[in-house]
Design a protein around this motif. Structure first.
Motif, PDB file in Angstrom:
ATOM      1  N   ILE A   1       0.857  -1.183   0.000  1.00 43.51           N
ATOM      2  CA  ILE A   1       0.000   0.000   0.000  1.00 43.51           C
ATOM      3  C   ILE A   1       0.895   1.235   0.000  1.00 43.51           C
ATOM      4  CG2 ILE A   1      -1.859   1.193   1.216  1.00 43.51           C
ATOM      5  CD1 ILE A   1      -2.424  -1.492   2.641  1.00 43.51           C
ATOM      6  N   ASP A   2       0.523   2.264  -0.766  1.00 38.24           N
ATOM      7  CA  ASP A   2       1.358   3.468  -0.837  1.00 38.24           C
ATOM      8  C   ASP A   2       1.689   4.004   0.554  1.00 38.24           C
ATOM      9  OD1 ASP A   2       1.394   3.359  -3.576  1.00 38.24           O
ATOM     10  OD2 ASP A   2      -0.222   4.812  -3.854  1.00 38.24           O
ATOM     11  N   PHE A   3       0.650   4.188   1.378  1.00 36.19           N
ATOM     12  CA  PHE A   3       0.857   4.643   2.758  1.00 36.19           C
ATOM     13  C   PHE A   3      -0.178   3.997   3.666  1.00 36.19           C
ATOM     14  CE2 PHE A   3       2.089   8.319   0.102  1.00 36.19           C
ATOM     15  CZ  PHE A   3       3.404   8.493   0.521  1.00 36.19           C
ATOM     16  N   VAL A   4       0.238   3.661   4.859  1.00 40.19           N
ATOM     17  CA  VAL A   4      -0.698   3.289   5.919  1.00 40.19           C
ATOM     18  C   VAL A   4      -0.459   4.237   7.087  1.00 40.19           C
ATOM     19  CG1 VAL A   4      -1.199   1.586   7.708  1.00 40.19           C
ATOM     20  CG2 VAL A   4      -1.074   0.880   5.317  1.00 40.19           C
TER      21      VAL A   4
ATOM     22  N   LEU B   1      -3.857   4.624   2.322  1.00 40.04           N
ATOM     23  CA  LEU B   1      -3.895   5.735   1.375  1.00 40.04           C
ATOM     24  C   LEU B   1      -3.179   5.346   0.089  1.00 40.04           C
ATOM     25  CD1 LEU B   1      -3.156   7.026   4.495  1.00 40.04           C
ATOM     26  CD2 LEU B   1      -3.836   9.061   3.250  1.00 40.04           C
ATOM     27  N   GLU B   2      -3.869   5.488  -1.029  1.00 38.89           N
ATOM     28  CA  GLU B   2      -3.317   5.140  -2.329  1.00 38.89           C
ATOM     29  C   GLU B   2      -3.358   6.361  -3.249  1.00 38.89           C
ATOM     30  OE1 GLU B   2      -1.870   2.416  -3.147  1.00 38.89           O
ATOM     31  OE2 GLU B   2      -2.937   0.624  -2.509  1.00 38.89           O
ATOM     32  N   ILE B   3      -2.223   6.656  -3.884  1.00 38.71           N
ATOM     33  CA  ILE B   3      -2.161   7.729  -4.871  1.00 38.71           C
ATOM     34  C   ILE B   3      -2.486   7.121  -6.231  1.00 38.71           C
ATOM     35  CG2 ILE B   3      -0.781   9.635  -5.744  1.00 38.71           C
ATOM     36  CD1 ILE B   3      -1.182   9.521  -2.661  1.00 38.71           C
ATOM     37  N   LYS B   4      -3.556   7.590  -6.870  1.00 36.28           N
ATOM     38  CA  LYS B   4      -4.033   6.950  -8.091  1.00 36.28           C
ATOM     39  C   LYS B   4      -4.025   7.910  -9.275  1.00 36.28           C
ATOM     40  CE  LYS B   4      -6.763   3.352  -5.915  1.00 36.28           C
ATOM     41  NZ  LYS B   4      -8.029   2.579  -5.951  1.00 36.28           N
TER      42      LYS B   4
ATOM     43  N   SER C   1      -8.510   6.938  -1.476  1.00 37.83           N
ATOM     44  CA  SER C   1      -7.895   7.049  -2.796  1.00 37.83           C
ATOM     45  C   SER C   1      -7.652   8.523  -3.109  1.00 37.83           C
ATOM     46  CB  SER C   1      -8.794   6.436  -3.871  1.00 37.83           C
ATOM     47  OG  SER C   1      -8.964   5.053  -3.631  1.00 37.83           O
ATOM     48  N   ILE C   2      -6.393   8.869  -3.401  1.00 37.98           N
ATOM     49  CA  ILE C   2      -6.001  10.249  -3.659  1.00 37.98           C
ATOM     50  C   ILE C   2      -5.752  10.425  -5.153  1.00 37.98           C
ATOM     51  CG2 ILE C   2      -4.382  12.083  -3.077  1.00 37.98           C
ATOM     52  CD1 ILE C   2      -5.857  10.984  -0.660  1.00 37.98           C
ATOM     53  N   PRO C   3      -6.536  11.265  -5.854  1.00 39.97           N
ATOM     54  CA  PRO C   3      -6.301  11.472  -7.289  1.00 39.97           C
ATOM     55  C   PRO C   3      -5.015  12.269  -7.533  1.00 39.97           C
ATOM     56  CG  PRO C   3      -8.182  12.776  -6.541  1.00 39.97           C
ATOM     57  CD  PRO C   3      -7.695  12.019  -5.357  1.00 39.97           C
ATOM     58  N   TYR C   4      -4.155  11.704  -8.333  1.00 39.93           N
ATOM     59  CA  TYR C   4      -2.874  12.352  -8.625  1.00 39.93           C
ATOM     60  C   TYR C   4      -3.073  13.722  -9.265  1.00 39.93           C
ATOM     61  CZ  TYR C   4       1.517  13.410 -10.979  1.00 39.93           C
ATOM     62  OH  TYR C   4       2.647  14.050 -11.432  1.00 39.93           O
ATOM     63  N   ASP C   5      -4.032  13.831 -10.187  1.00 42.93           N
ATOM     64  CA  ASP C   5      -4.263  15.102 -10.868  1.00 42.93           C
ATOM     65  C   ASP C   5      -4.633  16.207  -9.879  1.00 42.93           C
ATOM     66  OD1 ASP C   5      -3.717  13.869 -13.218  1.00 42.93           O
ATOM     67  OD2 ASP C   5      -5.785  13.786 -13.938  1.00 42.93           O
TER      68      ASP C   5
ATOM     69  N   GLU D   1      -1.588  17.784  -8.295  1.00 46.05           N
ATOM     70  CA  GLU D   1      -0.883  18.722  -9.165  1.00 46.05           C
ATOM     71  C   GLU D   1      -1.645  20.026  -9.349  1.00 46.05           C
ATOM     72  OE1 GLU D   1       0.185  16.769 -12.890  1.00 46.05           O
ATOM     73  OE2 GLU D   1       2.250  16.818 -12.139  1.00 46.05           O
ATOM     74  N   GLU D   2      -2.977  19.935  -9.462  1.00 44.62           N
ATOM     75  CA  GLU D   2      -3.754  21.100  -9.861  1.00 44.62           C
ATOM     76  C   GLU D   2      -4.365  21.873  -8.690  1.00 44.62           C
ATOM     77  OE1 GLU D   2      -6.624  19.684 -12.626  1.00 44.62           O
ATOM     78  OE2 GLU D   2      -5.121  18.754 -13.945  1.00 44.62           O
ATOM     79  N   ASN D   3      -4.810  21.156  -7.642  1.00 40.45           N
ATOM     80  CA  ASN D   3      -5.491  21.847  -6.540  1.00 40.45           C
ATOM     81  C   ASN D   3      -5.407  20.999  -5.275  1.00 40.45           C
ATOM     82  OD1 ASN D   3      -6.968  23.582  -5.015  1.00 40.45           O
ATOM     83  ND2 ASN D   3      -8.888  23.343  -6.128  1.00 40.45           N
ATOM     84  N   ALA D   4      -4.243  20.974  -4.663  1.00 45.18           N
ATOM     85  CA  ALA D   4      -4.032  20.146  -3.477  1.00 45.18           C
ATOM     86  C   ALA D   4      -4.883  20.601  -2.301  1.00 45.18           C
ATOM     87  CB  ALA D   4      -2.551  20.151  -3.097  1.00 45.18           C
ATOM     88  N   ASP D   5      -5.339  21.862  -2.318  1.00 40.60           N
ATOM     89  CA  ASP D   5      -6.156  22.366  -1.213  1.00 40.60           C
ATOM     90  C   ASP D   5      -7.459  21.575  -1.066  1.00 40.60           C
ATOM     91  OD1 ASP D   5      -4.304  24.255  -0.571  1.00 40.60           O
ATOM     92  OD2 ASP D   5      -5.319  25.915  -1.601  1.00 40.60           O
ATOM     93  N   VAL D   6      -7.980  21.062  -2.169  1.00 36.80           N
ATOM     94  CA  VAL D   6      -9.198  20.247  -2.101  1.00 36.80           C
ATOM     95  C   VAL D   6      -8.930  18.977  -1.302  1.00 36.80           C
ATOM     96  CG1 VAL D   6     -10.829  18.867  -3.448  1.00 36.80           C
ATOM     97  CG2 VAL D   6     -10.176  21.150  -4.240  1.00 36.80           C
ATOM     98  N   THR D   7      -7.811  18.334  -1.585  1.00 36.36           N
ATOM     99  CA  THR D   7      -7.461  17.111  -0.865  1.00 36.36           C
ATOM    100  C   THR D   7      -7.211  17.401   0.614  1.00 36.36           C
ATOM    101  OG1 THR D   7      -6.456  16.222  -2.883  1.00 36.36           O
ATOM    102  CG2 THR D   7      -5.888  15.139  -0.808  1.00 36.36           C
ATOM    103  N   ILE D   8      -6.555  18.523   0.906  1.00 40.51           N
ATOM    104  CA  ILE D   8      -6.327  18.907   2.303  1.00 40.51           C
ATOM    105  C   ILE D   8      -7.653  19.075   3.035  1.00 40.51           C
ATOM    106  CG2 ILE D   8      -5.521  20.786   3.788  1.00 40.51           C
ATOM    107  CD1 ILE D   8      -3.221  21.203   1.847  1.00 40.51           C
ATOM    108  N   PHE D   9      -8.586  19.774   2.408  1.00 36.32           N
ATOM    109  CA  PHE D   9      -9.896  20.006   3.032  1.00 36.32           C
ATOM    110  C   PHE D   9     -10.625  18.688   3.298  1.00 36.32           C
ATOM    111  CE2 PHE D   9     -14.492  20.312   2.259  1.00 36.32           C
ATOM    112  CZ  PHE D   9     -14.864  21.094   3.342  1.00 36.32           C
TER     113      PHE D   9
END
Length: 223
Positions: free
Chosen positions: A68-71, A81-84, A117-121, A124-132
């Protein structure tokens, strides 16, 4: 310690503890997407890599190893957590691989993991969405962990420290909670031992008279 130094120290500590395929997999698998996630999402959220394990090995339902990418372990809770990226996970060029991936996610949930699941795109484009989104997801688990790991007084002191615009002093605790100075110093030292506060040494006397918060996700979601 900034991100680059902390990341290298954390990665080296895992490499030192691994041998054989587990070590090789970490060297190969911890690539651009994983580093991007850590730099743009994980570090801004937590400011550390505690309880985060890269390229974490499990054995699937067929008895085969899978990484797994991260546990991330948060008390009794575990997150996978998987970066996809788009290509290998969406395009059905390999339907057998895709089917096994979905089966693996079900199996991980049966073992008690929460799948993220973390979308790779997005990284790159808007990491603030993933943080939120991760902040919202992790908040209840961090709160439950804080309840079990910290005393009532420690939690109250952390709330006071958050309200302070400057560093916090033992006298602030004495006035706020009507406790003696010895008890105030003891609580502050306990929080230092747990990595929540950092002692500040006076330049002239060399004594510790003030303490400052160590920034983390818990600042906004737990205390």
């Amino acid at each position: 310690m900034g991100f680059e130094d902390a990341h290298q120290y954390w990665l080296n500590s895992h490499l030192r503890r691994r041998t054989g395929e587990r070590r090789s997999r970490l060297q190969r698998g911890h690539g651009h997407g994983e580093r991007l996630f850590l730099k743009r999402v994980w570090w801004p959220l937590f400011g550390n890599f505690e309880h985060l394990h890269p390229e974490y090995e499990i054995v699937d339902w067929r008895g085969r190893p899978y990484f797994i990418d991260f546990v991330w372990s948060c008390g009794s809770f575990r997150f996978a957590l998987e970066i996809k990226g788009y290509g290998p996970h969406v395009q059905n060029t390999d339907r057998i691989r895709y089917r096994r991936e979905l089966n693996r996610e079900i199996y991980l949930q049966s073992l008690g993991y929460r799948i993220v699941s973390i979308p790779y795109d997005e990284l790159e484009e808007n990491a603030d969405v993933t943080i939120f989104l991760l902040r919202s997801l992790f908040a209840p688990y961090l709160s439950a962990q804080a309840e079990s790991e910290h005393t009532f007084m420690e939690r109250e002191v952390m709330r006071l420290a958050m309200r302070q615009t400057k560093s916090i002093r033992p006298i602030d605790l004495v006035r706020e909670f009507e406790i003696n100075k010895r008890t105030a110093v003891k609580v502050l030292q306990q929080l230092c031992d747990k990595g929540k506060l950092r002692p500040l040494v006076s330049g002239e006397s060399g004594r510790v008279t003030r303490y400052e918060r160590v920034q983390s996700l818990a600042d906004d979601t737990v205390w």
